[in-house]
Design an enzyme around this catalytic site. Structure first.
Site, PDB file in Angstrom:
ATOM      1  N   TRP A   1       6.239  -1.614  -1.476  1.00 50.55           N
ATOM      2  CA  TRP A   1       6.607  -2.822  -0.256  1.00 50.55           C
ATOM      3  C   TRP A   1       5.648  -3.993  -0.618  1.00 50.55           C
ATOM      4  O   TRP A   1       4.440  -3.766  -0.451  1.00 50.55           O
ATOM      5  CB  TRP A   1       6.362  -2.410   1.041  1.00 50.55           C
ATOM      6  CG  TRP A   1       6.780  -3.225   1.949  1.00 50.55           C
ATOM      7  CD1 TRP A   1       5.996  -4.152   2.519  1.00 50.55           C
ATOM      8  CD2 TRP A   1       7.970  -3.295   2.783  1.00 50.55           C
ATOM      9  NE1 TRP A   1       6.824  -5.023   3.571  1.00 50.55           N
ATOM     10  CE2 TRP A   1       7.918  -4.357   3.581  1.00 50.55           C
ATOM     11  CE3 TRP A   1       9.261  -2.767   2.672  1.00 50.55           C
ATOM     12  CZ2 TRP A   1       9.048  -4.772   4.266  1.00 50.55           C
ATOM     13  CZ3 TRP A   1      10.514  -2.977   3.569  1.00 50.55           C
ATOM     14  CH2 TRP A   1      10.271  -4.278   4.465  1.00 50.55           C
TER      15      TRP A   1
ATOM     16  N   HIS B   1       6.774   7.122   3.310  1.00 53.83           N
ATOM     17  CA  HIS B   1       6.161   5.738   3.406  1.00 53.83           C
ATOM     18  C   HIS B   1       4.824   6.219   3.322  1.00 53.83           C
ATOM     19  O   HIS B   1       3.999   6.640   4.330  1.00 53.83           O
ATOM     20  CB  HIS B   1       6.448   5.041   4.386  1.00 53.83           C
ATOM     21  CG  HIS B   1       8.068   4.581   4.314  1.00 53.83           C
ATOM     22  ND1 HIS B   1       8.975   3.997   5.044  1.00 53.83           N
ATOM     23  CD2 HIS B   1       9.024   5.242   3.513  1.00 53.83           C
ATOM     24  CE1 HIS B   1      10.000   3.647   4.745  1.00 53.83           C
ATOM     25  NE2 HIS B   1      10.019   4.292   3.627  1.00 53.83           N
TER      26      HIS B   1
ATOM     27  N   ASN C   1      15.578   2.929   8.366  1.00 50.38           N
ATOM     28  CA  ASN C   1      14.269   2.700   7.884  1.00 50.38           C
ATOM     29  C   ASN C   1      13.330   3.410   9.032  1.00 50.38           C
ATOM     30  O   ASN C   1      13.624   3.089  10.185  1.00 50.38           O
ATOM     31  CB  ASN C   1      13.922   1.539   7.655  1.00 50.38           C
ATOM     32  CG  ASN C   1      12.592   1.076   7.506  1.00 50.38           C
ATOM     33  OD1 ASN C   1      12.116   1.499   6.340  1.00 50.38           O
ATOM     34  ND2 ASN C   1      11.733   0.494   8.283  1.00 50.38           N
ATOM     35  N   GLU C   2      12.441   4.191   8.796  1.00 51.06           N
ATOM     36  CA  GLU C   2      11.393   4.669   9.453  1.00 51.06           C
ATOM     37  C   GLU C   2      11.770   4.877  10.930  1.00 51.06           C
ATOM     38  O   GLU C   2      11.532   4.431  11.925  1.00 51.06           O
ATOM     39  CB  GLU C   2      10.124   3.625   9.618  1.00 51.06           C
ATOM     40  CG  GLU C   2       9.550   3.695   8.291  1.00 51.06           C
ATOM     41  CD  GLU C   2       8.432   2.597   8.208  1.00 51.06           C
ATOM     42  OE1 GLU C   2       8.225   1.931   9.316  1.00 51.06           O
ATOM     43  OE2 GLU C   2       8.081   2.092   7.289  1.00 51.06           O
TER      44      GLU C   2
ATOM     45  N   TYR D   1       1.246   4.366   3.643  1.00 46.17           N
ATOM     46  CA  TYR D   1       0.149   3.449   3.938  1.00 46.17           C
ATOM     47  C   TYR D   1      -1.289   3.956   4.449  1.00 46.17           C
ATOM     48  O   TYR D   1      -1.814   4.657   3.463  1.00 46.17           O
ATOM     49  CB  TYR D   1       0.539   2.499   5.136  1.00 46.17           C
ATOM     50  CG  TYR D   1       1.999   1.728   4.616  1.00 46.17           C
ATOM     51  CD1 TYR D   1       1.961   0.402   4.000  1.00 46.17           C
ATOM     52  CD2 TYR D   1       3.196   2.317   4.865  1.00 46.17           C
ATOM     53  CE1 TYR D   1       3.038  -0.025   3.692  1.00 46.17           C
ATOM     54  CE2 TYR D   1       4.428   1.503   4.485  1.00 46.17           C
ATOM     55  CZ  TYR D   1       4.369   0.263   3.732  1.00 46.17           C
ATOM     56  OH  TYR D   1       5.384  -0.363   3.319  1.00 46.17           O
TER      57      TYR D   1
ATOM     58  N   GLU E   1       8.355   3.764   0.347  1.00 44.58           N
ATOM     59  CA  GLU E   1       7.375   2.659   0.417  1.00 44.58           C
ATOM     60  C   GLU E   1       5.907   3.007   0.361  1.00 44.58           C
ATOM     61  O   GLU E   1       5.481   4.002   0.545  1.00 44.58           O
ATOM     62  CB  GLU E   1       7.504   1.907   2.024  1.00 44.58           C
ATOM     63  CG  GLU E   1       8.682   1.382   2.279  1.00 44.58           C
ATOM     64  CD  GLU E   1       8.833   0.740   3.570  1.00 44.58           C
ATOM     65  OE1 GLU E   1       7.465   0.418   4.123  1.00 44.58           O
ATOM     66  OE2 GLU E   1       9.958   0.392   4.334  1.00 44.58           O
TER      67      GLU E   1
ATOM     68  N   ARG F   1      15.238  -1.691  -3.233  1.00 46.03           N
ATOM     69  CA  ARG F   1      15.415  -1.042  -2.001  1.00 46.03           C
ATOM     70  C   ARG F   1      15.779  -2.265  -1.230  1.00 46.03           C
ATOM     71  O   ARG F   1      14.729  -3.166  -1.031  1.00 46.03           O
ATOM     72  CB  ARG F   1      14.188  -0.287  -1.535  1.00 46.03           C
ATOM     73  CG  ARG F   1      14.734   0.547  -0.060  1.00 46.03           C
ATOM     74  CD  ARG F   1      13.640   1.422   0.256  1.00 46.03           C
ATOM     75  NE  ARG F   1      13.990   1.749   1.687  1.00 46.03           N
ATOM     76  CZ  ARG F   1      13.154   1.800   2.583  1.00 46.03           C
ATOM     77  NH1 ARG F   1      12.336   0.691   2.679  1.00 46.03           N
ATOM     78  NH2 ARG F   1      13.396   2.377   3.952  1.00 46.03           N
TER      79      ARG F   1
END
Length: 440
Positions: A279, A221, A154-155, A223, A250, A79
């Site tokens: 990531w 994503h 992205n995001e 996290y 991610e 990516r």
């Protein structure tokens, strides 16, 4: 470079009403990479599961050797971070980036990073501005549908008014299709990609319906919001139950107890057939997220070793896209079937081979009756050894290998199958043994 959120309590993660099960209509007869049900498939219908990393190209445009390095460590996808010019870039080297991906037999996910945190981050670009960027580079993208996925932005929404994501994303998808793009599109969740308010989860069907080609995959994503197995599995379960295509675009790793539970993430991705893109390769302002020291593939960090060398990591699970010859080139997957023995049969395949090493998998299939457990045995004739295995307990005595089911994959209904895999070493030749299966 990443905006990390504080971990949320279990009560917040659980306090959502149930959602209806809605099934997608059949995928269009798209060329190139496309969605089929919950899966991504190539133009020939072969399933493709992304296994790769994010590379911050827009900030390190001179690090072109990273594409080869990422491939050499086993990835099948990269990516690539691009900039529209609103905050970073502009990345006017799209054709060159695609060429680097193709030279290194990688599927190329291209994303505009400027949209990160729109609505909360004042300098961020809108999704509409990201689409304008893609339109400006259409000439480099058309004809690359077998090799390129367009991750629109992205995001794209922060934590302020996450609900705006619904119309912004649906309109971006429509505008891409209205301007003739036929690529597989990827759309990121709001809340800095983590969807902790469940806007994407609860409105996914609206986004998928906005695509006239039915060729969009959703991206989460993971996290600090996803720091427990329960948070991860609950989120993924909802998408699976609704038949919605999803990738983990991610994620980070558990460098402390409040961070992402990477081991659960990759294990769940593997068991569900979901793609993942970790990531990131290098160059973070917070180097704890770097997989390499200063882009050096010979200096993997703890995170790099986990994602490339772990039991559910890239080396153990990645398969090259068939557009590059994966599964059809040298070495060809070799199959050694056996008739049912003791209620089950086993099929051994070599799925990848390199100097001194190889990857294999074994499919176990129950016979005409259900079984409660299985044991597969084989004998290597050329001195090969098993060095690592997953989804089975594998032991060796000389050239004899024995694999027994795990607690979660021993019970199989009549005719049902499960697979386990392994990494091995070889020297001289790598003949295919004939496995035997015994049910219990």
């Amino acid at each position: 470079m990443k905006r990390k959120l504080l971990a949320l309590g279990a009560a917040l993660l659980a306090a959502v009403a149930s959602i209806l099960v809605v099934h997608l209509p059949p995928a269009s007869a798209a060329g190139g990479l496309h969605v089929s049900g919950t899966k991504i498939v190539e133009a020939n219908g072969q399933e493709f599961v992304m296994r790769g990393v994010n590379h911050p190209h827009v900030w390190f445009t001179g690090r072109t050797s990273s594409f080869a390095d990422i491939k050499a460590l086993g990835a099948n996808t990269v990516r690539v971070v691009l900039g529209s010019g609103k905050r970073w870039g502009p990345s006017d080297d799209v054709a060159e980036v695609i060429s680097l991906c193709k030279q290194n037999r990688l599927i190329c996910v291209l994303e505009v990073h400027d949209t990160t945190g729109y609505g909360e981050e004042g300098a961020a670009a809108s999704l509409d501005e990201a689409v304008t960027y893609w339109i400006g580079h259409k000439s480099a993208l058309v004809g690359q549908e077998n090799y390129v996925v367009i991750n629109i932005g992205n995001e794209p929404i922060g934590n302020v008014d996450a609900g705006q994501w619904i119309d912004a994303t649906a309109n971006a998808v429509k505008r891409m299709r209205g301007n003739g793009f036929e690529h597989l599109l990827m759309v990121d969740a709001p809340n800095w990609g983590q969807d902790w308010q469940f806007t994407m989860r609860d409105n996914a069907q609206t986004i998928l319906d906005a695509d006239s080609l039915r060729n969009t995959v959703l991206s989460i994503h993971m996290y600090s919001v996803f720091n427990t197995p329960a948070a991860i599995t609950d989120y993924l379960d909802r998408f699976q139950a609704n038949g919605w295509p999803l990738v983990i675009g991610e994620f980070g790793w558990r460098f402390n107890t409040g961070e992402a539970d990477d081991e659960t993430i990759v294990a769940e991705a593997r068991s569900r057939g979901l793609g993942y893109l970790a990531w990131s390769w290098s160059g973070n302002t917070d180097p704890i997220l770097d997989m390499t020291v200063n882009f050096d593939p010979n200096q993997l960090t703890t995170w790099g070793k986990r994602i490339f060398d772990g039991p559910n990591g890239i080396k153990a699970t990645a398969k090259e896209a068939t557009i590059y010859g994966g599964g059809t080139g040298s070495p060809s997957p070799t199959v050694s079937p056996t008739p049912p023995t003791g209620g089950c049969s086993a099929t051994y395949r070599v799925t990848g081979q390199w100097g001194g090493g190889f990857q294999g998998d074994v499919r176990v299939t129950a016979g005409s009756s259900a079984i409660r457990g299985w044991t597969v045995t084989w004998t290597f004739a050329n001195g090969q050894t098993v060095t690592n295995a997953w989804n089975a307990t594998v032991s060796s005595s000389g050239s004899d290998v024995t694999a027994r089911n795990m607690g979660y994959n021993g019970s199989l209904g009549a005719g049902a199958s499960t697979t386990f895999g392994f990494l091995g070493s070889w020297n001289g030749s790598n003949g295919v043994p004939t496995p035997s299966c015994t049910a219990s």
